[in-house]
Scaffold this active site. Structure first.
Site, PDB file in Angstrom:
ATOM      1  N   TYR A 176       0.044  -4.640   3.897  1.00  0.00           N
ATOM      2  CA  TYR A 176      -1.197  -5.166   4.504  1.00  0.00           C
ATOM      3  C   TYR A 176      -1.878  -6.150   3.540  1.00  0.00           C
ATOM      4  O   TYR A 176      -2.439  -7.169   3.959  1.00  0.00           O
ATOM      5  CB  TYR A 176      -2.179  -4.037   4.824  1.00  0.00           C
ATOM      6  CG  TYR A 176      -1.797  -3.108   5.963  1.00  0.00           C
ATOM      7  CD1 TYR A 176      -0.563  -3.188   6.595  1.00  0.00           C
ATOM      8  CD2 TYR A 176      -2.696  -2.138   6.407  1.00  0.00           C
ATOM      9  CE1 TYR A 176      -0.222  -2.328   7.616  1.00  0.00           C
ATOM     10  CE2 TYR A 176      -2.367  -1.271   7.447  1.00  0.00           C
ATOM     11  CZ  TYR A 176      -1.123  -1.362   8.040  1.00  0.00           C
ATOM     12  OH  TYR A 176      -0.805  -0.500   9.057  1.00  0.00           O
ATOM     13  N   ASP A 180       6.586  -1.754   7.787  1.00  0.00           N
ATOM     14  CA  ASP A 180       7.099  -2.632   6.724  1.00  0.00           C
ATOM     15  C   ASP A 180       8.458  -2.218   6.193  1.00  0.00           C
ATOM     16  O   ASP A 180       8.845  -2.655   5.119  1.00  0.00           O
ATOM     17  CB  ASP A 180       6.063  -2.747   5.592  1.00  0.00           C
ATOM     18  CG  ASP A 180       6.092  -1.577   4.636  1.00  0.00           C
ATOM     19  OD1 ASP A 180       6.438  -0.465   5.065  1.00  0.00           O
ATOM     20  OD2 ASP A 180       5.779  -1.798   3.447  1.00  0.00           O
ATOM     21  N   GLU A 181       9.172  -1.400   6.941  1.00  0.00           N
ATOM     22  CA  GLU A 181      10.502  -1.001   6.482  1.00  0.00           C
ATOM     23  C   GLU A 181      11.539  -1.287   7.568  1.00  0.00           C
ATOM     24  O   GLU A 181      11.251  -1.144   8.756  1.00  0.00           O
ATOM     25  CB  GLU A 181      10.527   0.490   6.151  1.00  0.00           C
ATOM     26  CG  GLU A 181       9.622   0.864   4.990  1.00  0.00           C
ATOM     27  CD  GLU A 181       9.633   2.356   4.715  1.00  0.00           C
ATOM     28  OE1 GLU A 181      10.731   2.927   4.560  1.00  0.00           O
ATOM     29  OE2 GLU A 181       8.547   2.950   4.676  1.00  0.00           O
ATOM     30  N   ARG A 205      -3.371  -2.531  -8.500  1.00  0.00           N
ATOM     31  CA  ARG A 205      -2.609  -1.369  -8.996  1.00  0.00           C
ATOM     32  C   ARG A 205      -2.580  -1.351 -10.520  1.00  0.00           C
ATOM     33  O   ARG A 205      -2.637  -0.295 -11.143  1.00  0.00           O
ATOM     34  CB  ARG A 205      -1.192  -1.363  -8.422  1.00  0.00           C
ATOM     35  CG  ARG A 205      -1.200  -1.082  -6.920  1.00  0.00           C
ATOM     36  CD  ARG A 205       0.186  -0.874  -6.330  1.00  0.00           C
ATOM     37  NE  ARG A 205       0.116  -1.108  -4.881  1.00  0.00           N
ATOM     38  CZ  ARG A 205       1.068  -0.783  -4.021  1.00  0.00           C
ATOM     39  NH1 ARG A 205       2.172  -0.198  -4.434  1.00  0.00           N
ATOM     40  NH2 ARG A 205       0.928  -1.041  -2.734  1.00  0.00           N
ATOM     41  N   ASP A 257      11.728  -2.598   2.108  1.00  0.00           N
ATOM     42  CA  ASP A 257      10.336  -2.107   2.147  1.00  0.00           C
ATOM     43  C   ASP A 257       9.472  -3.202   1.535  1.00  0.00           C
ATOM     44  O   ASP A 257       9.630  -3.542   0.357  1.00  0.00           O
ATOM     45  CB  ASP A 257      10.229  -0.801   1.333  1.00  0.00           C
ATOM     46  CG  ASP A 257       8.834  -0.197   1.369  1.00  0.00           C
ATOM     47  OD1 ASP A 257       7.878  -0.893   1.764  1.00  0.00           O
ATOM     48  OD2 ASP A 257       8.695   0.972   0.982  1.00  0.00           O
ATOM     49  N   LEU A 258       8.593  -3.770   2.330  1.00  0.00           N
ATOM     50  CA  LEU A 258       7.776  -4.880   1.834  1.00  0.00           C
ATOM     51  C   LEU A 258       6.757  -4.377   0.814  1.00  0.00           C
ATOM     52  O   LEU A 258       6.291  -3.232   0.882  1.00  0.00           O
ATOM     53  CB  LEU A 258       7.063  -5.562   3.008  1.00  0.00           C
ATOM     54  CG  LEU A 258       8.035  -6.186   4.022  1.00  0.00           C
ATOM     55  CD1 LEU A 258       7.318  -6.519   5.315  1.00  0.00           C
ATOM     56  CD2 LEU A 258       8.707  -7.425   3.432  1.00  0.00           C
TER      57      LEU A 258
END
Ligand code: TTP
Ligand code: MG
Length: 602
Positions: free
Chosen positions: A53, A140-141, A85, A48-49
């Protein structure tokens, strides 16, 4: 997003090989939550990146790397980099809230998915260069089944250790256990190598999970973020399942499934583990009940199924409120222009066209879509693949409006929140594909100029979303091809504002002489269509017009009648006293708002 459950969408919105679709449903024999999982016969990686985006935007513009960055779709931050974040911005926060949390937040529009899609396929392609068993999930996975790679490498590995974290296990204990789990230990090294390759070749970081199944690999991969990896040992399966805060956290349990389970009083994973299988089967049917039960116990035998070429291409947009035909046709035209362009790049010829809409309903805001589909006539198929056919979107618009009128009563008020157009039933292999070498050529980045193509993203892009498919009505409720309702996870906030260029609907017929005034004898009542030879406004393509449903034809004629002055009616045929009104009409651009613009040359 799609209503056809047997399609593999290009657009990453579905976990098509649903965990619940696995044929291996017979492992549950009782309801004991302490059932020991099967030995590690498979090793599956889940990638999982990180802030996908945002990473793509940071690669495109490195100046964004050190600033808090949010990717905006409409009024939502669909993702943000880890700098943002740290300052309290989260995925799916409203732009207003995000700005309050972090006034320095830099926003980049993320409505055009072209770059994300291209990078996404490059990642899958890279993984495929190491191992043929790669299954995409969302943009992205990816799952990778490395069981065979491990079998090959194991004999030449002298001693074992774990790379990265081991779930709920200290480093010392993990080291001591490595020899008991040589496959998983080796798997953790292969995961690290693949993450390193993704970083070295594409500049992207991401997380990985290493486990004995897709379910467990996906569950464990996000334990440490960003840019870290975690291995799950079989003895910790019960811990990880017990740590999930609710049934929706199980990949495979979506909104609809969770609702069904809630009716049975099942809220937590433990509730489901302990619930008698026979009772569950009474409500959901035996295969589904067994599958759900297995999932709750951390058991999943679903294979990693190489994604291959997409079986359909689609484009959609969602919005708060669409209530008029003008907007509907405008949106469909936009979506079609982009979709046709992508279809041409793909090179294959679709067999089926599908239109989906979501009607607003206060009780079920995001989850129900309705679709209609039809075969694409041969002459239209040819247009779709022929680069010189400028009128393709207009011709398809007729098909679309036919389908539309089967779902929406255009004579009554309506309120739509989503429109999706889709070419499905794509051949698996074509001349185009074979000349491009292999199935992996579908993952090759496009070399054509960037366009503002839009695509699906709203549905099941990752953990929360992807899995709703598993609870989709296709599992619980039979669907008919003509009327498919589907679940759509709450990703619509993230859906795009289309930015397509509208193509003009010019056809040979449009330049044929047509009369410049409408016939006063035209009857708008009844169901009969207005004849194509009927006197139509200038620049209206009679063929396109004739293919429209009768009610739409009538609506167009009505609108034309109202807007007649701006349609360049010769002065001689105008009635006195209309001049002022005419000027006002053209001056305020009412012509630009006319449905009839769809039939006019650019
Ligand atoms: P995610 O993998 O959920 O998020 P992410 O990769 O941005 O962040 P993380 O580091 O937590 O994995 O989703 C992948 C991309 O999908 C994300 O970059 C933006 C897009 N997306 C949407 O379009 N809509 C959504 O609702 C979410 C959650 C993501
Ligand atoms: Mg991600």
């Amino acid at each position: 997003m799609e209503s056809s459950e047997d399609d593999i969408e290009e657009d990453e919105t579905e976990w098509k090989q649903h965990l619940m679709d696995s044929p291996l449903t017979s492992r549950v024999s009782g309801s004991s939550p302490n059932k020991t999982p099967a030995p590690a016969h498979k090793v599956i990686l889940h990638f999982d990146l990180d802030c996908f985006y945002a990473q793509v935007e940071m690669i495109r513009n490195p100046a964004l790397r050190d600033v808090p960055l949010g990717i905006q779709q409409k009024y939502i931050i669909v993702t943000c980099n880890y700098v943002a974040r740290q300052q309290g911005v989260t995925k799916l926060m409203s732009v207003t809230n995000a700005r309050e949390k972090c006034p320095q937040l830099v926003l980049v529009k993320g409505e055009d998915l072209t770059h994300y899609r291209e990078m996404s396929y490059q990642v899958t392609d890279l993984l495929l260069s190491f191992c043929p068993l790669v299954e995409r999930l969302g943009f992205d996975e990816n799952f990778v089944d490395i069981t065979e790679m491990i079998a090959n490498r194991l004999p030449c590995t002298p001693d074992f250790s774990f790379e990265g974290h081991v779930y709920s296990t200290s480093r010392e204990v993990a080291e001591a256990k490595a020899n008991n789990h040589p496959e998983l230990a080796l798997g953790s090294h292969i995961a690290a190598e693949l993450r390193e390759a993704i970083h070295a070749k594409l500049g992207l970081t991401g997380c990985a999970g290493v486990a004995t199944s897709k379910l467990l690999a996906k569950l464990v991969s996000g334990t440490f973020k960003p840019n870290q990896q975690t291995t799950l040992l079989p003895e910790n399966v019960d811990d990880i399942m017990g740590s999930l805060s609710g049934l929706r956290k199980i990949p495979g349990v979506g909104h609809q499934t969770a609702k069904r389970l809630q009716v049975l009083g099942l809220i937590t994973v433990r509730d489901l583990q302990l619930f008698p299988l026979t009772e569950l089967a009474r409500d959901l049917g035996s295969p589904c009940a067994t599958r759900l039960k297995n999932l709750s116990l951390g058991m999943d035998d679903s294979p990693v199924t190489p994604t291959g070429a997409p079986q359909s291409l689609s484009d959609e947009d969602s919005f708060k409120k669409m209530t008029c035909m003008k907007e509907v046709m405008d949106k469909i035209q936009q979506l079609l222009s982009s979709l046709v362009e992508r279809m041409r790049k793909d090179g294959r010829q679709p067999q089926t066209f599908r239109l989906s809409v979501r009607k607003y309903s206060a009780s079920n805001k995001w989850y129900s879509r309705e679709s209609r589909q039809c075969p694409i006539p041969n002459h239209v198929k040819q247009k779709i693949t022929s680069a010189s056919s400028d009128d393709t979107p207009a011709v398809l618009l007729s098909l679309a409006m036919n389908l539309f009128s089967k779902m929406v009563d255009t004579a009554a008020p309506f309120h739509l929140t989503l429109i999706n157009v889709c070419f499905s039933n794509l051949p698996t292999q074509t001349a185009a594909a074979s000349t491009r070498g292999s199935i992996t050529s579908f993952f090759a980045p496009s070399t054509s100029p960037q366009t503002s193509t839009q695509s699906q993203i709203d549905s099941s892009m990752s953990a929360s979303g992807a899995d709703d498919r598993l609870g989709s009505p296709s599992i619980m409720t039979p669907l008919t091809p003509e009327n498919t309702a589907e679940s759509t996870p709450g990703r619509d906030a993230a859906s795009r504002q289309a930015r397509h260029t509208r193509s003009a609907s010019v056809s040979a017929e449009a330049s044929q002489p047509v009369t410049t005034s409408h016939s006063s004898t035209c009857s708008y009542g009844g169901d009969s269509k207005i004849s194509a030879t009927h006197r139509l406004p200038p620049n209206v393509d009679p063929q396109v017009f004739s293919e429209l449903p009768a009610n739409l034809q009538r609506e167009l004629m009505r609108e034309w009648e109202q807007r007649m002055p701006v349609l360049k009616i010769p002065a001689a045929s105008r009635k006195p006293g209309r001049e002022a009104k005419d000027k006002k009409g053209s001056g305020t651009g009412s012509q630009a708002n006319s449905l009839l613009n769809y039939f006019k040359p650019a």
